[in-house]
Design a protein around this motif. Structure first.
Motif, PDB file in Angstrom:
ATOM      1  N   UNK A 276       0.841  -1.191   0.000  1.00  0.00           N
ATOM      2  CA  UNK A 276       0.000   0.000   0.000  1.00  0.00           C
ATOM      3  C   UNK A 276       0.880   1.245   0.000  1.00  0.00           C
ATOM      4  N   UNK A 277       0.477   2.235  -0.773  1.00  0.00           N
ATOM      5  CA  UNK A 277       1.223   3.490  -0.875  1.00  0.00           C
ATOM      6  C   UNK A 277       0.257   4.644  -0.605  1.00  0.00           C
ATOM      7  N   UNK A 278       0.675   5.581   0.215  1.00  0.00           N
ATOM      8  CA  UNK A 278      -0.141   6.767   0.490  1.00  0.00           C
ATOM      9  C   UNK A 278       0.668   8.012   0.139  1.00  0.00           C
ATOM     10  N   UNK A 279       0.055   8.895  -0.658  1.00  0.00           N
ATOM     11  CA  UNK A 279       0.710  10.126  -1.102  1.00  0.00           C
ATOM     12  C   UNK A 279      -0.118  11.321  -0.641  1.00  0.00           C
ATOM     13  N   UNK A 280       0.568  12.324  -0.117  1.00  0.00           N
ATOM     14  CA  UNK A 280      -0.096  13.549   0.348  1.00  0.00           C
ATOM     15  C   UNK A 280       0.457  14.725  -0.441  1.00  0.00           C
ATOM     16  N   UNK A 281      -0.444  15.502  -1.060  1.00  0.00           N
ATOM     17  CA  UNK A 281      -0.040  16.585  -1.956  1.00  0.00           C
ATOM     18  C   UNK A 281      -0.760  17.868  -1.549  1.00  0.00           C
ATOM     19  N   UNK A 282      -0.054  18.999  -1.494  1.00  0.00           N
ATOM     20  CA  UNK A 282      -0.716  20.253  -1.133  1.00  0.00           C
ATOM     21  C   UNK A 282      -1.488  20.871  -2.289  1.00  0.00           C
ATOM     22  N   UNK A 283      -2.464  21.696  -1.947  1.00  0.00           N
ATOM     23  CA  UNK A 283      -3.092  22.562  -2.934  1.00  0.00           C
ATOM     24  C   UNK A 283      -2.065  23.578  -3.414  1.00  0.00           C
ATOM     25  N   UNK A 284      -2.333  24.158  -4.566  1.00  0.00           N
ATOM     26  CA  UNK A 284      -1.439  25.181  -5.094  1.00  0.00           C
ATOM     27  C   UNK A 284      -2.246  26.358  -5.617  1.00  0.00           C
ATOM     28  N   UNK A 285      -1.622  27.523  -5.549  1.00  0.00           N
ATOM     29  CA  UNK A 285      -2.234  28.746  -6.044  1.00  0.00           C
ATOM     30  C   UNK A 285      -1.332  29.326  -7.119  1.00  0.00           C
ATOM     31  N   UNK A 286      -1.828  29.359  -8.350  1.00  0.00           N
ATOM     32  CA  UNK A 286      -1.016  29.852  -9.466  1.00  0.00           C
ATOM     33  C   UNK A 286      -1.235  31.344  -9.695  1.00  0.00           C
ATOM     34  N   UNK A 287      -0.260  31.953 -10.324  1.00  0.00           N
ATOM     35  CA  UNK A 287      -0.243  33.342 -10.808  1.00  0.00           C
ATOM     36  C   UNK A 287       0.126  34.377  -9.745  1.00  0.00           C
ATOM     37  N   UNK A 288      -0.443  34.261  -8.532  1.00  0.00           N
ATOM     38  CA  UNK A 288      -0.240  35.295  -7.512  1.00  0.00           C
ATOM     39  C   UNK A 288      -0.450  36.693  -8.104  1.00  0.00           C
ATOM     40  N   UNK A 289      -1.453  36.805  -8.931  1.00  0.00           N
ATOM     41  CA  UNK A 289      -1.767  38.063  -9.582  1.00  0.00           C
ATOM     42  C   UNK A 289      -0.863  38.337 -10.760  1.00  0.00           C
ATOM     43  N   UNK A 290       0.358  38.806 -10.489  1.00  0.00           N
ATOM     44  CA  UNK A 290       1.237  39.307 -11.552  1.00  0.00           C
ATOM     45  C   UNK A 290       2.091  38.232 -12.212  1.00  0.00           C
ATOM     46  N   UNK A 291       2.047  37.003 -11.757  1.00  0.00           N
ATOM     47  CA  UNK A 291       2.909  35.958 -12.321  1.00  0.00           C
ATOM     48  C   UNK A 291       2.151  34.979 -13.183  1.00  0.00           C
ATOM     49  N   UNK A 292       1.418  35.496 -14.160  1.00  0.00           N
ATOM     50  CA  UNK A 292       0.571  34.654 -15.002  1.00  0.00           C
ATOM     51  C   UNK A 292       1.360  33.508 -15.638  1.00  0.00           C
ATOM     52  N   UNK A 293       0.914  32.275 -15.351  1.00  0.00           N
ATOM     53  CA  UNK A 293       1.475  31.050 -15.917  1.00  0.00           C
ATOM     54  C   UNK A 293       2.938  30.803 -15.545  1.00  0.00           C
ATOM     55  N   UNK A 294       3.497  31.551 -14.599  1.00  0.00           N
ATOM     56  CA  UNK A 294       4.899  31.298 -14.230  1.00  0.00           C
ATOM     57  C   UNK A 294       5.137  31.248 -12.726  1.00  0.00           C
ATOM     58  N   UNK A 295       4.219  31.770 -11.897  1.00  0.00           N
ATOM     59  CA  UNK A 295       4.373  31.679 -10.447  1.00  0.00           C
ATOM     60  C   UNK A 295       3.330  30.740  -9.867  1.00  0.00           C
ATOM     61  N   UNK A 296       3.716  30.018  -8.842  1.00  0.00           N
ATOM     62  CA  UNK A 296       2.788  29.155  -8.126  1.00  0.00           C
ATOM     63  C   UNK A 296       3.282  28.913  -6.714  1.00  0.00           C
ATOM     64  N   UNK A 297       2.355  28.683  -5.802  1.00  0.00           N
ATOM     65  CA  UNK A 297       2.688  28.533  -4.387  1.00  0.00           C
ATOM     66  C   UNK A 297       1.898  27.377  -3.795  1.00  0.00           C
ATOM     67  N   UNK A 298       2.565  26.581  -2.961  1.00  0.00           N
ATOM     68  CA  UNK A 298       1.889  25.493  -2.255  1.00  0.00           C
ATOM     69  C   UNK A 298       1.244  26.016  -0.983  1.00  0.00           C
ATOM     70  N   UNK A 299       0.046  25.510  -0.680  1.00  0.00           N
ATOM     71  CA  UNK A 299      -0.719  25.943   0.489  1.00  0.00           C
ATOM     72  C   UNK A 299      -1.072  24.751   1.382  1.00  0.00           C
ATOM     73  N   UNK A 300      -1.349  25.041   2.650  1.00  0.00           N
ATOM     74  CA  UNK A 300      -1.614  23.986   3.631  1.00  0.00           C
ATOM     75  C   UNK A 300      -3.062  23.501   3.577  1.00  0.00           C
ATOM     76  N   UNK A 301      -3.455  23.061   2.399  1.00  0.00           N
ATOM     77  CA  UNK A 301      -4.718  22.375   2.148  1.00  0.00           C
ATOM     78  C   UNK A 301      -4.312  21.145   1.340  1.00  0.00           C
ATOM     79  N   UNK A 302      -4.800  19.965   1.698  1.00  0.00           N
ATOM     80  CA  UNK A 302      -4.158  18.758   1.169  1.00  0.00           C
ATOM     81  C   UNK A 302      -5.131  17.759   0.551  1.00  0.00           C
TER      82      UNK A 302
END
Length: 301
Positions: free
Chosen positions: A1-27
């Motif tokens: 058995x394998x269990x994988x945990x992955x965070x949510x991510x938020x792309x763009x951060x406004x000014x970084x269209x298609x090039x910035x992204x950030x991981x958030x503590x929602x899983x």
């Protein structure tokens, strides 16, 4: 058995269209059981409970690409806090989970190469802005480059730790916005003046989030490239933005293609802002999140 945990991510951060992204503590948590034959999927809508499930597509695609044996069967259980079609990287979390599980299944004794995992993920989703932070955590600036020697485009990722003083008050409306629809609203061309405006702010917001410069973040997180067009898909955008700034937010932006909106705020003001937004929009989800320092991980059973 394998269990994988992955965070949510938020792309763009406004000014970084298609090039910035950030991981958030929602899983999202994805559990793979190989003790039976055939395909069984649970924990998601019925239309995804089959071999076309994106997690399984990524899992089998990676095994084939790496020349590894396929299991006779997989039972996949999905338990996720990440809503679908809300701009929080739900598809990226599924793809990252599938590829990480494939690595653990076929190469369990080897150290995970984040670059190789990302390259494999990109076979299913061509944008690294959500995938990179889902794998590495933190704030990522990413792009693709292909030379004559490369069979496929190579991802390049610069990562930034985010100052722990920041909280990301995440407001999730009770309706969907699909990425393709949001992309159709964008103009085909951009003036040089606006490109210069974007480039300076895109670079500056990374440093402001890294070193805790609230004034820099406030002035950098003002987009001209996509938010003025995409906000029309979010009728409450202006009201939510005004409420956020009136209650101490340093910056405000649409997460990915929306409709989720995020207020960047000092932790000392975050709970009060979260309460105000939850009271104003009781049918929506409102979370007070931190940046996730770690990306997707294979957890011990």
């Amino acid at each position: 058995m394998i269990r994988v945990r992955v965070p949510a991510t938020s792309a763009n951060l406004g000014v970084g269209y298609d090039c910035l992204g950030m991981a958030l503590t929602l899983y999202g948590t994805f559990t793979f059981d190989f003790s039976q034959k055939g395909i069984v999927v649970s924990g998601c809508p019925k239309e995804y409970q089959n071999a076309d499930n994106l997690v399984l597509q990524a899992f089998f695609s990676a095994l084939r690409a790496w020349g590894l044996p396929l299991p006779e069967g997989v039972a996949l259980q999905i338990d996720t806090e990440i809503p679908v079609a809300r701009g929080l990287g739900s598809s990226a979390s599924c793809i990252a989970a599938g590829v990480l599980a494939a690595h653990a299944y076929g190469r369990g004794s080897e150290t995970i190469d984040a670059q190789e995992v990302l390259r494999q993920c990109l076979q299913l989703e061509a944008h690294p802005d959500n995938l990179a932070p889902a794998i590495t955590g933190g704030l990522c600036a990413s792009f693709l480059s292909q030379s004559a020697d490369d069979d496929l485009p190579r991802p390049f990722v610069a990562t930034y730790p985010i100052q722990e003083r920041y909280r990301f008050v995440t407001v999730i409306p009770d309706y969907e916005v699909h990425t393709q629809k949001a992309r159709t609203l964008l103009p085909k061309t951009m003036r040089y003046a606006d490109a210069v405006y974007q480039m300076g702010r895109c670079a500056a917001i990374c440093k402001g989030l890294e070193n805790g410069d609230e004034d820099l973040v406030r002035h950098a997180c003002t987009d001209r490239m996509q938010e003025p067009y995409r906000k029309q898909l979010i009728p409450e955008y202006d009201a939510v933005r005004s409420l956020a700034f009136a209650n101490g937010a340093s910056a405000f932006y649409i997460s990915g293609s929306g409709p989720t909106m995020i207020a960047i705020v000092d932790r000392s003001r975050s709970e009060a802002l979260c309460a105000q937004l939850a009271d104003a929009y009781p049918s929506w989800q409102v979370h007070c999140l931190s940046a996730a320092e770690q990306g997707g991980v294979v957890e011990d059973e």
